[in-house]
Design an enzyme around this catalytic site. Structure first.
Site, short mmCIF file in Angstrom:
data_model
loop_
_atom_site.label_atom_id
_atom_site.label_comp_id
_atom_site.label_asym_id
_atom_site.label_seq_id
_atom_site.Cartn_x
_atom_site.Cartn_y
_atom_site.Cartn_z
N ARG A 75 58.27 36.57 54.28
CA ARG A 75 59.74 36.60 54.36
C ARG A 75 60.25 37.79 55.17
O ARG A 75 61.30 37.72 55.79
CB ARG A 75 60.33 36.67 52.95
CG ARG A 75 60.02 35.48 52.05
CD ARG A 75 60.81 35.61 50.76
NE ARG A 75 60.60 34.48 49.86
CZ ARG A 75 59.94 34.55 48.72
NH1 ARG A 75 59.40 35.71 48.34
NH2 ARG A 75 59.81 33.49 47.95
N LYS A 193 43.88 32.03 41.99
CA LYS A 193 44.19 31.84 40.59
C LYS A 193 45.49 32.58 40.25
O LYS A 193 45.86 33.50 41.00
CB LYS A 193 43.03 32.33 39.71
CG LYS A 193 43.02 33.83 39.45
CD LYS A 193 42.03 34.17 38.36
CE LYS A 193 42.16 35.62 37.94
NZ LYS A 193 43.27 35.92 37.06
N HIS A 223 36.93 34.73 42.27
CA HIS A 223 36.08 35.72 42.92
C HIS A 223 34.88 36.12 42.08
O HIS A 223 33.89 36.64 42.61
CB HIS A 223 36.90 36.96 43.31
CG HIS A 223 37.39 37.77 42.16
ND1 HIS A 223 38.56 37.50 41.51
CD2 HIS A 223 36.86 38.86 41.55
CE1 HIS A 223 38.73 38.39 40.54
NE2 HIS A 223 37.72 39.23 40.55
N LYS A 227 30.13 37.02 43.00
CA LYS A 227 29.36 38.24 42.74
C LYS A 227 27.87 37.91 42.75
O LYS A 227 27.44 36.87 42.27
CB LYS A 227 29.79 38.84 41.40
CG LYS A 227 31.24 39.36 41.42
CD LYS A 227 31.62 39.99 40.10
CE LYS A 227 33.06 40.47 40.12
NZ LYS A 227 33.28 41.58 41.06
N GLU A 261 37.58 46.18 30.11
CA GLU A 261 38.27 47.09 31.02
C GLU A 261 38.76 48.30 30.25
O GLU A 261 39.22 48.16 29.11
CB GLU A 261 39.45 46.41 31.69
CG GLU A 261 39.11 45.22 32.56
CD GLU A 261 40.35 44.60 33.17
OE1 GLU A 261 40.88 45.17 34.13
OE2 GLU A 261 40.80 43.55 32.66
N ASP A 280 44.26 34.88 31.62
CA ASP A 280 43.94 35.76 32.73
C ASP A 280 42.44 35.85 33.00
O ASP A 280 42.02 35.93 34.16
CB ASP A 280 44.49 37.17 32.46
CG ASP A 280 44.31 38.11 33.64
OD1 ASP A 280 44.71 37.72 34.76
OD2 ASP A 280 43.78 39.21 33.45
N HIS A 285 37.50 33.00 34.73
CA HIS A 285 36.30 33.78 35.03
C HIS A 285 35.17 33.55 34.02
O HIS A 285 34.04 33.21 34.39
CB HIS A 285 36.63 35.27 35.06
CG HIS A 285 37.63 35.66 36.11
ND1 HIS A 285 37.70 35.03 37.33
CD2 HIS A 285 38.60 36.60 36.12
CE1 HIS A 285 38.67 35.57 38.05
NE2 HIS A 285 39.22 36.53 37.34
N LYS A 385 41.50 44.71 27.39
CA LYS A 385 41.94 45.90 28.10
C LYS A 385 41.94 47.09 27.15
O LYS A 385 42.00 46.92 25.94
CB LYS A 385 43.33 45.68 28.70
CG LYS A 385 43.35 44.66 29.83
CD LYS A 385 44.68 44.62 30.52
CE LYS A 385 44.62 43.72 31.74
NZ LYS A 385 43.75 44.25 32.81
#
Length: 536
Positions: A75, A193, A223, A227, A261, A280, A285, A385
């Site tokens: 944009r 995703k 992704h 790996k 994480e 998520d 994944h 997390k």
């Protein structure tokens, strides 16, 4: 190639990218055809942090097509020099200041173009079509196009519809078959995703994609599948006679898949409020990692054969009754605590998070697979997390010997620990095999030992990053590491009852202190089966 550090996601930074172009064996193995890549959302975070640096590294390794063009669509009113400056900043930001001064980078930036337009504006797509036609002439890109949708998911159907309306579905070379033969170029579309937010929305998005593109043109990206350790799971199983014969319910006790994480939601509070840990991480994944660990041998190592077997695994996952979700799934939300010696706020105190939010930042799920190989073997998936470690791994825990021959031996904890095969996915990539050995001496003392294999040390070569691998696969037309439409819908099917239970009735969420391994309910989930979570 030396590692000079890691970014926040654990991706290795390479010294080689600061040098001039390096001739890689991959340049000979998989030389992509000339093409143009169109990045929708080129001014966004994904393009600057991952995609543009990945394209540059491919150029450094000599695998980017020499007849190549990078086109940004967005944009913002940017000129061609603005687009090149944006790309230069992305490369310097990832690999270090001064990287963008190399000859390879200057050559790549010479291929960069920009088209301004609203994502739903037909006129913008007409300008894009004309720009691509001009590049076919000036850069000789052969009518081959990749449209990469690095935008919010709400824009996926809009962009796809406009691409179809602008006549950008097929390859771009104008003229008749007499002019070019049968090959007028190809078109591929890459979709990031999350692909949907539940089963119904995933089906709707698949329908929107199929209304314009054929399935062989669609590359749904995850992704994690790129790996090296994830891909190596198939090699470990099917290229080594020592593992596949014991890869079943007779010898494997259970499987744990963890993605932990130390970070909180950072600046992604608004997104996370809508997504949560289940959507998520687990639905895409970790469920994909489950399919790689559990699939049957494919008849060939190609896209259709591999994805057929992964889809079969998902169809065999036992449905979780909505009324029994508590027996199979646990969720939690972090509160204030200490991570790596630093006091951190709770989730509800994060930016753009509701003060009464019930969104989960931790999720653990137990899946059962009803087929001949895996009947009775639980697969435990967890993600969170603000946990103590940043680590992603797959742990195959084998059954203990039926008779303890060394029952009088000196064994820590009075029980011989089980053998473990651990696939380390991040931050380091490799495998470990843990087994028992005798401690030197006259008495019989047992001690666990590990055999380790690490990329970057054992093979003396760092693998490409996940996005580099996937971009290269897309350019050469290999869909093996991309999700098919039926896989996506089956993955949503297995988690949909959990979503209905957690969000349908606005149920409260357990809490856990930041810096711990999640709520107590997660430990109870596996303890009910006589198991414990591995603490990496």
């Amino acid at each position: 190639m030396d590692v000079i550090g890691y970014d926040e996601s654990g991706t290795p930074l390479r010294e080689a990218v600061k040098a001039e172009q390096v001739e890689s064996p991959l340049a000979l193995e998989r030389r992509p055809e000339p093409c143009a890549i169109v990045l929708f959302g080129v001014t966004g975070d994904l393009a600057s942090r991952k995609l543009i640096p990945a394209l540059y590294d491919l150029a450094c390794h000599g695998v980017l097509p020499r007849r190549f063009a990078l086109v940004g669509y967005g944009r913002k009113p940017l000129s061609g020099p603005d687009m090149r400056a944006l790309s230069r900043d992305a490369i310097d930001g990832f690999f270090g200041t001064g990287t963008a001064e190399t000859r390879t980078c200057n050559d790549m930036l010479g291929t960069v173009h920009y088209v301004q337009g609203e994502f739903g504006d037909p006129e913008g797509y007409r300008r894009l079509r004309d720009a691509l036609a001009e590049l076919d002439k000036t850069k000789r890109t052969g009518g081959n196009r990749i449209f990469y949708l690095a935008t919010p998911p709400s824009l996926f159907p809009v962009i796809i519809e406009q691409l179809g309306a602008a006549g950008l579905k097929e390859g771009g070379l104008a003229g008749t078959p007499e002019d070019h033969g049968e090959n007028r170029g190809w078109t591929r579309v890459v979709v990031e995703k999350p692909f949907g937010s539940d089963l119904e929305s995933a089906r709707s998005l698949n329908a929107a994609v199929r209304a314009v593109f054929d399935e062989h043109q669609v590359y749904r990206i995850d992704h994690y599948l790129a790996k090296e350790t994830v891909q190596n799971i198939l090699v470990f199983r099917f290229a080594n006679g020592v593992f596949e014969p014991i890869w079943n319910r007779r010898y494997i006790d259970h499987v744990q898949i963890t993605a932990a994480e130390t970070l909180g939601v950072e600046h992604r509070g608004a997104y996370y409020e809508e997504a949560g840990a289940l959507r998520d991480m687990i639905q895409n994944h970790l469920v994909q990692l489950l399919t790689m660990a559990a699939m049957e041998p494919p008849v060939a190592f190609d896209a259709d054969a591999v994805r057929d077997e992964k889809a079969k695994v998902l169809r065999a996952v036992r449905p979780i009754p909505v009324e029994r979700v508590d027996q199979f799934a646990v969720r939690g939300q972090y509160v204030q605590g200490t991570v790596e010696g630093e006091l951190v706020p709770g989730y509800r105190q994060e930016e753009r998070v509701a003060p009464d939010s019930t969104t989960e930042t931790f999720a653990a799920v137990k899946f059962l697979i009803d087929n001949w190989r895996w009947q009775g073997v639980p697969f435990y998936l967890r993600t969170g997390k603000r946990l103590p470690r940043h680590v992603t791994e797959i742990v195959i825990q084998f059954k203990r010997p039926p008779f303890l021959l060394f029952k009088d031996a000196d064994v820590p904890g009075d029980r011989v620990p089980p053998n473990l095969l651990i696939g380390h996915i991040q931050p380091r990539e490799g495998f470990s095999l843990r087994f028992e050995a005798k401690v030197p001496g006259q008495s019989i003392r047992l001690q666990p030992v590990e055999m380790n294999f690490d990329y970057g040390s054992t093979l003396n070569e760092l693998p490409f990053s996940a996005y580099e691998t996937l971009l290269l696969d897309c350019m050469v037309g290999d869909q093996t590491l991309f999700n098919r439409d039926d896989q996506v819908e089956e993955a949503w099917r297995v988690v949909n009852p959990i979503l209905e239970s957690w969000y349908g009735a606005k149920r409260p969420v357990m809490t856990y202190e930041a810096g711990t391994w999640g709520p107590e309910g997660a430990d109870t989930l596996v303890a009910n089966d006589g198991h414990v979570w591995r603490r990496p």
